[in-house]
Design an enzyme around this catalytic site. Sequence first.
Site, PDB file in Angstrom:
ATOM      1  N   LYS A 147       1.123  -1.300  -0.093  1.00 56.60           N
ATOM      2  CA  LYS A 147       0.037   0.034   0.135  1.00 56.60           C
ATOM      3  C   LYS A 147       0.871   1.205   0.064  1.00 56.60           C
ATOM      4  O   LYS A 147       1.869   1.443   0.748  1.00 56.60           O
ATOM      5  CB  LYS A 147      -0.892  -0.049   1.322  1.00 56.60           C
ATOM      6  CG  LYS A 147      -1.837   0.771   1.574  1.00 56.60           C
ATOM      7  CD  LYS A 147      -2.623   0.574   2.662  1.00 56.60           C
ATOM      8  CE  LYS A 147      -3.766   1.666   2.652  1.00 56.60           C
ATOM      9  NZ  LYS A 147      -4.439   1.623   4.060  1.00 56.60           N
ATOM     10  N   SER A 222      -9.468   1.515   3.115  1.00 54.02           N
ATOM     11  CA  SER A 222      -8.336   2.202   2.413  1.00 54.02           C
ATOM     12  C   SER A 222      -7.250   1.400   1.616  1.00 54.02           C
ATOM     13  O   SER A 222      -6.652   2.013   0.710  1.00 54.02           O
ATOM     14  CB  SER A 222      -7.681   3.305   3.229  1.00 54.02           C
ATOM     15  OG  SER A 222      -6.811   2.473   4.201  1.00 54.02           O
ATOM     16  N   SER A 246      -9.598  -1.049   7.364  1.00 59.61           N
ATOM     17  CA  SER A 246      -8.983  -0.580   5.981  1.00 59.61           C
ATOM     18  C   SER A 246      -8.364  -1.762   5.326  1.00 59.61           C
ATOM     19  O   SER A 246      -8.041  -1.801   4.083  1.00 59.61           O
ATOM     20  CB  SER A 246      -7.913   0.497   6.044  1.00 59.61           C
ATOM     21  OG  SER A 246      -8.433   1.645   6.418  1.00 59.61           O
TER      22      SER A 246
END
Length: 550
Positions: A147, A222, A246
Amino acid sequence: MELALSLLTLLYADLRFNYEEILDAFFKRLIRVLLLILGFLMYPFVHLRAFKKQKKCPPINNEILLLSATELARRIRRKELSSEQVVMSYIKRCKEVNVIINAIVDERFDDAIVDARKVDKFLLTTIKSEIELNNEMPLLGVPVTVKESIAVKGMSHSSGLKIKNPIISDFDSDVILRVKKAGGIPLLVSNTPEMCMCWETYNNVTGTTWNPYNTNKTAGGSSGGEAALLASAASVVSISSDIGGSARLPALFCGVFGHKPTPEYISTHGHMPTCDDSSWSSFFSIGPMVRYSEDLTMMLKVLCQSDKFDASHLDQKVELSDIKFYYMESDKSPSTNTVDIEIINGIQRFIKHMESARGIKVQKADIKEMKYAFETSSSMLLQLNGVDTIYKKGSNPREWKSVFLEVIKYISFMSPHTFPNIAYGVLKKFVDTLPDGYNKWINDKNNLIKKRFQDLLGENGVLIYPGFTTAAHYPYEIYSKVADVSYMMIFNSIGLPVTQCPLGLNKDGLPIGFQVVGNVGKDHLTIAVAREIERAFGGWQEPPSDLKTV
Ligand SMILES: *[C@@H]1O[C@H](CO)[C@@H](O)[C@H](O)[C@H]1NC(C)=O
Ligand SMILES: *[C@@H]1O[C@H](CO)[C@@H](O)[C@H](O)[C@H]1NC(C)=O
């Protein structure tokens, strides 16, 4: 006189208690009504997406892409596959799916090939045995995706923030150092919402990341970029992060496994945003998302801070018959939406499977205080001070720019920032004005929920619980469902490990799943159950593909 006084205090305490309960019950319903109205107003705009032409990923026609990381590492060690072949296969797949899902922010494909060749060369000359290699470098030669909010040296590290000089990290975060030490090869960094502040993945730098099962829907957030890459077989193991679901909502929306570890198992150094509040480390974790449950234990062992605690228990063989299984179908809060019937049916199917195939009874649990999950988890999140946000004035996150000015800029289309980041400032200011009494009430409720879980789960219990109320939706729909994220966020505010597990596809062809929750330090139990769920339901399933694009 004294008696009268203490009676009065008692009466007052009781009144106050009731008053807070009544106020809370009122707010719960008010929030529900407001969110319903919002959902109704947004409906036509949000659903316009359904008329967009839907694209599909090309079919997966390379066997290598269908092997777990554990299996890839084994074959690389045995020189049955070269690391170069594996890395090249993933690079090719990344390129063909990214035009459709839009998940990649920055890549190091050329460097990764160089790394892979080094691994292959090392294997030709090493005198280490296969077992030694597996113990020391369980990820040797395997590509790993990360990420963007997690620092990888030389890669973009702006967390979707639109800034004049985008940040390129000049260091590796602790987790990336560990991945490299284990022989893993970072391949790319992937999309997040701006500052990771949403449960959908959009920012103004890279745009929206789409769901491989229906490219007019969101991949969740996310960690949306990571989940979309995993689901479309463009990644096999991923390093993600979780502050309020997330690493779990994207896993649910994209049909892969997401693990939020026990707080502080894994170093959070090198994450953007970060926070200097002492409660941050119990709320926030970095954790793995994977396509194959087999890789969860391996990834967790690689990422754990072995100097801080003994990770050997993660390897412990777990007998399912030693686990006490509980389930809950909803939080029974008036603020949240009803859980989709297909998710409830999924839970019921798992219960039947455990009874018929394993002879294990899954008992119904009833933690009544879960009806406070939304209030407690969202207030506790907003109570954190010193979170790195768009409001930061200089280098001190506690010195803020004017929220009012930023809001004005936003509504006059002059702000470079996305709505959730603006809204965070407004909500944070609101929560800061709440009286201490209310905050204490919230904290007490949170502690009570934590206590209930500790008592229920004990040493060997797990709870099956929905991760969210629906499967993937259209972009922006999260705003009308924002209370529903408390299904995940409550486990941040009470600090328990959770594995989000896929259950296959619903009637619309979208992934569904549920969470498996364990007590502090019982990650190996939730992972053992995840493995059983994969056996029972087939785990990750290939997204629909479009033959024409091949
Ligand atoms: C967008 O998704 C919906 C499912 O919600 C699907 O029915 C529709 O066909 C998709 N749009 C197009 C044009 O394919
Ligand atoms: C960023 O915002 C500008 C102005 O609103 C818009 O024109 C542009 O398309 C956006 N870019 C992305 C990638 O969303």
